[in-house]
Design a protein around this motif. Sequence first.
Motif, PDB file in Angstrom:
ATOM      1  N   ASP A   5       8.193   7.893  11.377  1.00 59.12           N
ATOM      2  CA  ASP A   5       7.147   8.912  11.372  1.00 59.12           C
ATOM      3  C   ASP A   5       6.284   8.798  12.615  1.00 59.12           C
ATOM      4  OD1 ASP A   5       8.047   9.971   9.027  1.00 59.12           O
ATOM      5  OD2 ASP A   5       6.644   8.849   7.745  1.00 59.12           O
ATOM      6  N   ALA A   6       5.973   7.587  13.014  1.00 59.49           N
ATOM      7  CA  ALA A   6       5.158   7.405  14.223  1.00 59.49           C
ATOM      8  C   ALA A   6       5.898   7.940  15.454  1.00 59.49           C
ATOM      9  CB  ALA A   6       4.794   5.941  14.397  1.00 59.49           C
ATOM     10  N   ALA A  60       3.164   4.735   2.260  1.00 59.78           N
ATOM     11  CA  ALA A  60       2.592   3.389   2.066  1.00 59.78           C
ATOM     12  C   ALA A  60       2.531   2.744   3.425  1.00 59.78           C
ATOM     13  CB  ALA A  60       3.427   2.572   1.102  1.00 59.78           C
ATOM     14  N   PRO A  61       1.501   3.006   4.179  1.00 57.26           N
ATOM     15  CA  PRO A  61       1.413   2.439   5.529  1.00 57.26           C
ATOM     16  C   PRO A  61       1.430   0.917   5.530  1.00 57.26           C
ATOM     17  CG  PRO A  61      -0.151   4.224   5.261  1.00 57.26           C
ATOM     18  CD  PRO A  61       0.398   3.940   3.892  1.00 57.26           C
ATOM     19  N   THR A  62       0.787   0.321   4.520  1.00 52.14           N
ATOM     20  CA  THR A  62       0.707  -1.142   4.525  1.00 52.14           C
ATOM     21  C   THR A  62       2.091  -1.734   4.357  1.00 52.14           C
ATOM     22  OG1 THR A  62      -1.511  -0.980   3.560  1.00 52.14           O
ATOM     23  CG2 THR A  62      -0.414  -3.104   3.423  1.00 52.14           C
ATOM     24  N   LEU A  98      -2.379   2.077  13.799  1.00 51.94           N
ATOM     25  CA  LEU A  98      -2.218   3.203  12.895  1.00 51.94           C
ATOM     26  C   LEU A  98      -2.334   4.476  13.730  1.00 51.94           C
ATOM     27  CD1 LEU A  98      -1.862   4.223   9.992  1.00 51.94           C
ATOM     28  CD2 LEU A  98      -4.377   4.273   9.815  1.00 51.94           C
ATOM     29  N   LEU A  99      -1.263   5.219  13.787  1.00 54.39           N
ATOM     30  CA  LEU A  99      -1.206   6.407  14.641  1.00 54.39           C
ATOM     31  C   LEU A  99      -1.506   7.629  13.771  1.00 54.39           C
ATOM     32  CD1 LEU A  99      -0.582   7.379  17.521  1.00 54.39           C
ATOM     33  CD2 LEU A  99       1.794   7.706  16.804  1.00 54.39           C
ATOM     34  N   HIS A 100      -2.561   8.347  14.139  1.00 53.85           N
ATOM     35  CA  HIS A 100      -2.999   9.498  13.343  1.00 53.85           C
ATOM     36  C   HIS A 100      -2.847  10.764  14.158  1.00 53.85           C
ATOM     37  CE1 HIS A 100      -5.149  11.999  10.539  1.00 53.85           C
ATOM     38  NE2 HIS A 100      -6.068  12.300  11.468  1.00 53.85           N
ATOM     39  N   VAL A 129      -7.142   3.953   5.279  1.00 52.22           N
ATOM     40  CA  VAL A 129      -6.064   3.009   5.570  1.00 52.22           C
ATOM     41  C   VAL A 129      -6.494   2.034   6.654  1.00 52.22           C
ATOM     42  CG1 VAL A 129      -3.715   2.822   6.447  1.00 52.22           C
ATOM     43  CG2 VAL A 129      -4.274   4.617   4.833  1.00 52.22           C
ATOM     44  N   TYR A 130      -7.207   2.527   7.621  1.00 52.31           N
ATOM     45  CA  TYR A 130      -7.648   1.650   8.721  1.00 52.31           C
ATOM     46  C   TYR A 130      -8.625   0.595   8.217  1.00 52.31           C
ATOM     47  CZ  TYR A 130      -9.748   0.146  13.108  1.00 52.31           C
ATOM     48  OH  TYR A 130     -10.219  -0.622  14.147  1.00 52.31           O
TER      49      TYR A 130
END
Length: 1468
Positions: free
Chosen positions: A27-28, A186-188, A223-225, A238-239
């Motif tokens: 995704d990133a 689930a980013p973590t 974390l890329l937003h 999340v950050y």
Amino acid sequence: MAQCAQSVQEFVQDSFVPTVAVLCSADAERVTRRNNLSFPELLRPFCRLTSEGHLRDPNNLVVVVKGLRISVTGVNTQPLQPGEVRKLLSQAVSGCQPPEGLPANVVTAGDYDLNISDRSVKASVPWYSDWKDTFTQLSSSKFYTATTPWFEAYRENFLQSMPASDHEFLNHYLACMLVVSSREAAPTEQFQRLSQEQHRVQHSGEYTHPKWFIPNTLKYYVLLHDISDGDEQRADSVYEDMKQRYGTQCCYLLKINSRAAAAGPAEQMPDPWSQYLQKSRAQSPEACEDAAVNNVENNVSSEVDGHDVSDALSESHPLELDQTSNLGYPGNPSVAVNSIDTSRKQGGLPASSTPVAHGACLTLNDHDRIRQFIQEFTFRGLLPHIEKNIRQLNDQLVSRKGLSRSLFSATKKWFGGGKVPEKSIAELKNTAGLLYPPEAPELQIRKMADLCFLVQHYELAYSCYHTAKKDFLSDQAMLYAAGALEMAAMSAFLQSGAPRPYPAHYMETAIQTYRDVCKNMVLAERCALFSAEVLKSQVKYSEAAALLIKMTSEDSDLRSALLLEQAAHCFINMRSPMVRKFAFHMILSGHRFSKAGQKRHALRCYCQAMQVYKGKGWTLAEDHINFTIGRQSFTLRQPENAIAAFRHILINDSKQVATQQSAFLREYLYVYKSVSQSSSDVTLPQLPLPCLHSAQTRVFFGHERRLAEGEKQAATHVWLDQEYDGEQAQLWAELEEQVVGVANKGSVPIGFQPTQYCLSCHTDNLRYPLAVVEEPIIVEVVFRNPLKVPLALAELSLLWKFTPKDFSRPPGGVPGEALSNEKEAAAGRVTALNDIISTEVIPEFTIGPEETKVARLQLLPHKTGELQVLSVLYSLGTVEEDNGTSEGSPSRPTFVRGRQDLEIQGPRLNTTKEEKTSVRHGPDHRLDPVITPPMPLLEVFFINFPTGLLCGEIRKAWVEFVNVSAVPLTGLRVASTHPEFFTFGCAASDLTPVTPTASEHCSAYKTMATPPSVAATMLVSPAMFGVSGDDRPTVAEIPLVGGGLGPGEALQIPLWLRGPDREGVHEINFLFYYESVEKNAKLSHRVLRHKAFICASRSLSVRATACHSNTLPRRGGAEEEGGSSMLVFVDVENINTSEAGVREFHIVQVSSSSRQWRLHTCINPTGDRDSRLASRERGKLCFRATRCRTQEGETHARKYTFADLNLGNEQIVSSTTPCADFFFRRGSPSEAQKGGVSVGGANHTRRQSLTPAGGADDGVTGVVQKCSEVELNIIVLWKAYVVEDNKQLILEGQLHVALQTVGKEACSVPQKEEAQEMVLLKFKPDQPPPVSRPTLEQLSRLIKTCLHYPESYDHPFPQKSLCMVPVTLTLSNCSLAQVDVIIDLRHKTTSPESLEVHGTFTWLGQTQYKLQLRPHEVQRLVLKACFFQAGVYNLGTPRVFAKMAQAGTMCETSQQSSMPALIVINSV
């Protein structure tokens, strides 16, 4: 070396930077893909820090980090294979060419201004003649430094493509960025999976790449937003969770893509990524062209490097990119997101036809966020991590080695003591394969040193490197030792303040170890690049050049070419530039570039080297360079440059051997033919061979002259075989001017120009020459073959331009449309326009080695107009050569079609002041003739024309005039430099036989059978023989039947010749002049020249003397008509020494010609009259001459009296042709004397104002001199008997003697003039000469006296004591003026001798008389002599005194007494 864009410090710092790995989720990767970028590519423009960073060393000292740059790459990036690296480097060099359109850099080195960084190839090719002036104008300062961006591109790609090594840790990963998109469910958990993946890659031992610096790698969570497509609150939450889990120092929230879609043209944002990605994703046009032209088949023999297969492939195959991507590790779906960066390393993506926009969804705020992210990562994550590891390594090393707590302080003690001597490389064992375990203390020291070096702590780094170097050397781990030496030298150089000098020997040892012991040329090359830059910065160009040259080898042509080029720049940048070494190494570099397939760079190197060798006498080097330039240019599809380079080889005087020159010529012909076949231009190009000497071009107008046919000899006229003679040209011009003046009734036209049939560089070509229609124009061109091999020319012809013009229409004619045969010649149809101008074509024309040869090409105009001869057309090829085998056939020559222009520079103008102070040249129109309407054309033939004559010999020949044109001619005349040599006879002469054979054995004279007697006389007017006045005729008019000679008609007339009076070879020039019946506006007349050589042999020498006769005419006698007489003595000598077979001479007649005197009788005895003189014999004849009767009414134009005294039975009529003709055409011998008199007269006139009686004296002088003048011409006619071919021939001739003064001898043979002595210059006017007065001898000849008395007288003295005898005294005035005469009879002889012989007597009656005699008057006085006794008496005692009547006070002068007058008195 060449100038680089960075300083040495910046270059070294950017070469060794902290390396960070990137591991992205799918995704990133899709988020960054919206900008056509991968995540590492997204960060790349912002990886250099703009602010300073700080950290503390183990001694707790602050270290400032300035301008730090980090390298961010994908974790799955694989190192390139050696073949791929070579392709990448070759592509980088090919894609970087000298920029066009920018000012050229000019390096001033001694006497050279060298263009190093070319704007284009044409700016430095050897045929670019004005390169020095152009470069001087471009450079405003004294020195310019060249740049070589292709070398920087090679160096950058070389350093970036170096694989990570186990003996050093500089390019090992220090940290790893784990990038996850905020849109992940689930980013973590995704961070956890990426972390595990990184740990598996680093610690599983399954993969050799990538390599990691330390086991505890820094993991930085990003974390890329996506702002345009994401939930910002969720991202923040999340950050916050990430900060709680990983800490604030190891995580970051990066927000990008503030724009949802791509911006329009008006909203385009800056693209900082293009400069980083363009080189890797697309090939430049130059690289594509280089790759394509490598496949061109040419005659260049490629040298394939046996050690480098990739280089050999690149020589003949384009450098193509690898289209396949390395997908990383098998079975791992997450690695696909990193494949973009991987494929960039492996050669880039295929080139796209349209440019790709990068960062389309990013704003300037996004740029700032990315920049801030890098700073936060570096300052809060990377630098603290490095500082912590430095401290840990320092503590471990101290504890393991039992040293003091700080290694930094301990090293001071180590370096303070004595040093362990280092072994030389030759003494060490080859332990390059030795490997240390990861926990080895030596490697820990190296890791610490590399960390210090990366954060710019160079002092601690140097200490660690130095310590590691000693440990490695003691273990003989040469690869590790060489690396430590290399970095120790770099650390020492980069230390601020330079506490210690740069240890260049460290670098030399490292390079030698890499190359000779470890056999690792990549590391040796890297070490050499760094060392050379350092030496360059220290102005040690000689050491840098030596180092670069040592690094050249056969394993890589590209590397060797680049290093040789940089070495050449080192030579040019020295304090005393070594220009020739620069040129030599540029040639070596060009050769290696060519082997590496870099044709453009090879061409550039050769062109730059050519600037040094050109014009310095290095002919062999110039030939080699030009030959290579020609081949490379042809390969690069630059045919014009290739042809120019080969042309330069051929036109100079080459010192190559014949075989090499033949190879050069064949190469040129091959290239030229290839270019001409592919070109559609109809204009024929210029050919360099053979050399055409345009200035020596000659042009001849007319037909080729005919040769002699038996006894018929054609006039020599003018032809191209005759060399130009300036004196002869002036002589012909004067003759033509004379005959033109006679033809125009004494006046020469104002616009008169001498006729020039042959034009050359010596003639006056300022005016347009005139040619006649239907008459050929022959152009002679001079070719020179500078080569040692023969040249073959084919289809040789002329290129012309013609403008038709009708000159019959005033004014000057109407011009038509200009025509040229250029298109026809280019198409091979030279004779297509032969109806206008016929063009001669020479099918074959061969020029030998180093031969100069002329070619004569002909044009025949058929219309009037203006013609211009422009060029010489021909096909150039080589001469066929046998290959030496019986089976093979001779090699087929290659011919190319071209031309050479006839460009002739006119004479320099030097008339006006402006022309004298400048260099200006006038026009030269020898190749621009004007074709005029038809004119008659005359040919002259001489029949029986002799080549040798006796002096004075008369020979009869014939002349034939033929009109070979279609136009009648008239006004035929002839002029000559020797008019006395020939005559056509007079119109009143008897007709001669019409054929030469009819008069073969006849005499040339008119003879009559007459016995010897008194001279026969004849009065002749000079006008009958074409003589007017006293001047001999120089122009003779030839009578034509009907006044003209029609087309095709011929006329034969006799021609009498007389041998010159002086022996030797004589050059006789004839100029025949004729006109057209129809007047031509352009051409008024034509001339024909003939030059004859006559060898004159000696014959007779005639000397004549005249003296007054003492005999006076008697009253009533036949001689009284003359009034007076004189004696003429003729002395004849045979001076012929049996030349030409002459046996003897026979004097047959002596004639005279004069207006006042004539020969009367011959006084010689009758037996001596027939004089025959053998060789060296002499004879003397005596004649009596009397005055001619005065012709009334002809005082000013009296006729000549010819008197003939034949000594045999035949009389030659001297008053007819040819005797009288040659008499009147003789040279006047009295011209010098008359000139002297005239000068004297002028001087007398000048003295008239000084002397009152000057006028009287002048008149007296003239009258007195007239008394001594004779003006009698003697003509001696002779015959000579010659034996030739056992036949006796009779030759005849005549000699002329001109008697001018009484008592002065005259000779028939001209006397040689004595050379005049050099006269000194006089700066004062000469004093006027004294008044010339008549001499006493001249005054004593005014009166001639004569006594008439009986020879004996009988008297009876016994009866008469006195005897009186009558005596008559006759007085004759010999002058042309009245004379006062005094006769004194009182004079008596008083000498004793006379008294003993003669008795005394006395005169009776009047003893003194005074008389006045008119001119030529004769008076007689009757005297009486009285004798006293018998005896012998001398009656010549009267004294006569005379003076001119108008002489004034001049005293009388005693006249010459006559001979003794003896009388005998007898007594009866």
